[in-house]
Motif scaffolding. Structure first.
Motif, PDB file in Angstrom:
ATOM      1  N   ARG A   9       2.252  14.437 -13.765  1.00  9.24           N
ATOM      2  CA  ARG A   9       0.909  15.212 -14.519  1.00  9.24           C
ATOM      3  C   ARG A   9       1.078  16.526 -14.496  1.00  9.24           C
ATOM      4  O   ARG A   9       0.819  17.294 -15.242  1.00  9.24           O
ATOM      5  CB  ARG A   9      -0.201  14.469 -14.249  1.00  9.24           C
ATOM      6  N   LEU A  38       2.231   1.583  -3.496  1.00  7.18           N
ATOM      7  CA  LEU A  38       1.167   2.057  -4.522  1.00  7.18           C
ATOM      8  C   LEU A  38       0.564   3.493  -4.384  1.00  7.18           C
ATOM      9  O   LEU A  38       0.566   4.274  -5.224  1.00  7.18           O
ATOM     10  CB  LEU A  38      -0.191   1.076  -4.285  1.00  7.18           C
ATOM     11  N   ARG A  39       0.654   4.089  -3.057  1.00  2.00           N
ATOM     12  CA  ARG A  39       0.308   5.357  -2.644  1.00  2.00           C
ATOM     13  C   ARG A  39       1.631   6.443  -3.170  1.00  2.00           C
ATOM     14  O   ARG A  39       1.241   7.389  -3.851  1.00  2.00           O
ATOM     15  CB  ARG A  39       0.223   5.676  -1.009  1.00  2.00           C
ATOM     16  N   SER A  40       2.679   5.830  -3.110  1.00  2.00           N
ATOM     17  CA  SER A  40       3.804   6.479  -3.533  1.00  2.00           C
ATOM     18  C   SER A  40       3.831   6.767  -5.130  1.00  2.00           C
ATOM     19  O   SER A  40       4.165   7.721  -5.750  1.00  2.00           O
ATOM     20  CB  SER A  40       5.057   6.070  -3.226  1.00  2.00           C
ATOM     21  N   THR A  41       3.666   5.572  -5.888  1.00  2.00           N
ATOM     22  CA  THR A  41       3.506   5.722  -7.316  1.00  2.00           C
ATOM     23  C   THR A  41       2.196   6.473  -7.564  1.00  2.00           C
ATOM     24  O   THR A  41       2.555   7.176  -8.778  1.00  2.00           O
ATOM     25  CB  THR A  41       3.526   4.345  -8.040  1.00  2.00           C
ATOM     26  N   HIS A  42       1.178   6.423  -7.258  1.00  2.00           N
ATOM     27  CA  HIS A  42       0.032   7.378  -7.631  1.00  2.00           C
ATOM     28  C   HIS A  42       0.392   8.645  -7.385  1.00  2.00           C
ATOM     29  O   HIS A  42      -0.018   9.483  -8.355  1.00  2.00           O
ATOM     30  CB  HIS A  42      -1.231   6.867  -6.729  1.00  2.00           C
ATOM     31  N   ARG A  43       0.913   9.121  -6.053  1.00  2.00           N
ATOM     32  CA  ARG A  43       1.198  10.449  -5.911  1.00  2.00           C
ATOM     33  C   ARG A  43       2.335  10.880  -6.967  1.00  2.00           C
ATOM     34  O   ARG A  43       2.288  12.130  -7.478  1.00  2.00           O
ATOM     35  CB  ARG A  43       1.879  10.837  -4.679  1.00  2.00           C
ATOM     36  N   ALA A  50       3.020   9.728  -9.947  1.00  2.00           N
ATOM     37  CA  ALA A  50       2.281   9.998 -11.246  1.00  2.00           C
ATOM     38  C   ALA A  50       1.201  11.454 -11.126  1.00  2.00           C
ATOM     39  O   ALA A  50       1.498  11.948 -12.319  1.00  2.00           O
ATOM     40  CB  ALA A  50       1.421   8.980 -11.580  1.00  2.00           C
ATOM     41  N   PHE A  51       0.771  11.494 -10.240  1.00  2.00           N
ATOM     42  CA  PHE A  51      -0.001  12.691 -10.052  1.00  2.00           C
ATOM     43  C   PHE A  51       0.911  14.125  -9.949  1.00  2.00           C
ATOM     44  O   PHE A  51       0.417  14.792 -10.977  1.00  2.00           O
ATOM     45  CB  PHE A  51      -0.857  12.764  -8.730  1.00  2.00           C
ATOM     46  N   LYS A  52       2.084  13.957  -9.555  1.00  2.00           N
ATOM     47  CA  LYS A  52       3.074  15.023  -9.617  1.00  2.00           C
ATOM     48  C   LYS A  52       3.604  15.086 -10.998  1.00  2.00           C
ATOM     49  O   LYS A  52       3.735  16.228 -11.567  1.00  2.00           O
ATOM     50  CB  LYS A  52       4.151  15.040  -8.529  1.00  2.00           C
ATOM     51  N   ARG A  92      11.362  11.037  -4.507  1.00  2.00           N
ATOM     52  CA  ARG A  92      10.556   9.927  -4.460  1.00  2.00           C
ATOM     53  C   ARG A  92      11.112   8.751  -5.356  1.00  2.00           C
ATOM     54  O   ARG A  92      10.908   7.575  -5.176  1.00  2.00           O
ATOM     55  CB  ARG A  92       9.027  10.146  -4.843  1.00  2.00           C
ATOM     56  N   SER A 106       0.758  -1.396  -0.029  1.00  2.00           N
ATOM     57  CA  SER A 106      -0.007   0.242  -0.120  1.00  2.00           C
ATOM     58  C   SER A 106       0.844   1.389  -0.116  1.00  2.00           C
ATOM     59  O   SER A 106       0.538   2.204  -0.730  1.00  2.00           O
ATOM     60  CB  SER A 106      -0.988   0.031   1.014  1.00  2.00           C
TER      61      SER A 106
END
Length: 108
Positions: free
Chosen positions: A58, A47-52, A54-56, A101, A44
């Motif tokens: 973007r 996953l949270r780190s990779t989602h953040r 990817a958001f950054k 990150r 988890s």
């Protein structure tokens, strides 16, 4: 003499062996549970780190794209013309976060 049965009481070393086996099984169950919970937590976190991340990325991509527009195009889409300091500060912060990150993910 009366016979009480054919069962022989277990010897002390047999009792110790059975207790050792049960103790080992209990320890293994605890270790498996601990490893499973740790693996779920680590998953988890990643996953949270990779989602953040990817958001950054973007956001960084969008900011870079907006910097290529002139003031008239920005006004047409509703973005103010005082973008220099705001975007430069955001880009520096986003770049630093992405790099830090990415380095942390590389270590995992």
């Amino acid at each position: 003499m009366s016979e009480k049965g054919n069962s022989v009481p277990p010897l002390s070393f047999e009792i110790e062996r059975q207790a050792r086996i049960k103790r080992i099984l209990a320890i293994q169950a605890c270790v498996r549970g601990t490893v499973r919970v740790f693996a779920e937590w680590l998953r988890s976190l990643v996953l949270r780190s990779t989602h953040r991340l990817a958001f950054k990325r973007r956001i960084y991509s969008d900011i870079c794209e907006l910097q290529h527009f002139d003031d008239r195009m920005l006004a047409d889409i509703g973005v103010t013309t005082d973008r220099g300091a705001q975007f430069d500060g955001q880009i520096a912060a986003v770049k630093a976060q992405i790099l830090s990150r990415a380095n942390l993910l590389f270590l995992l």
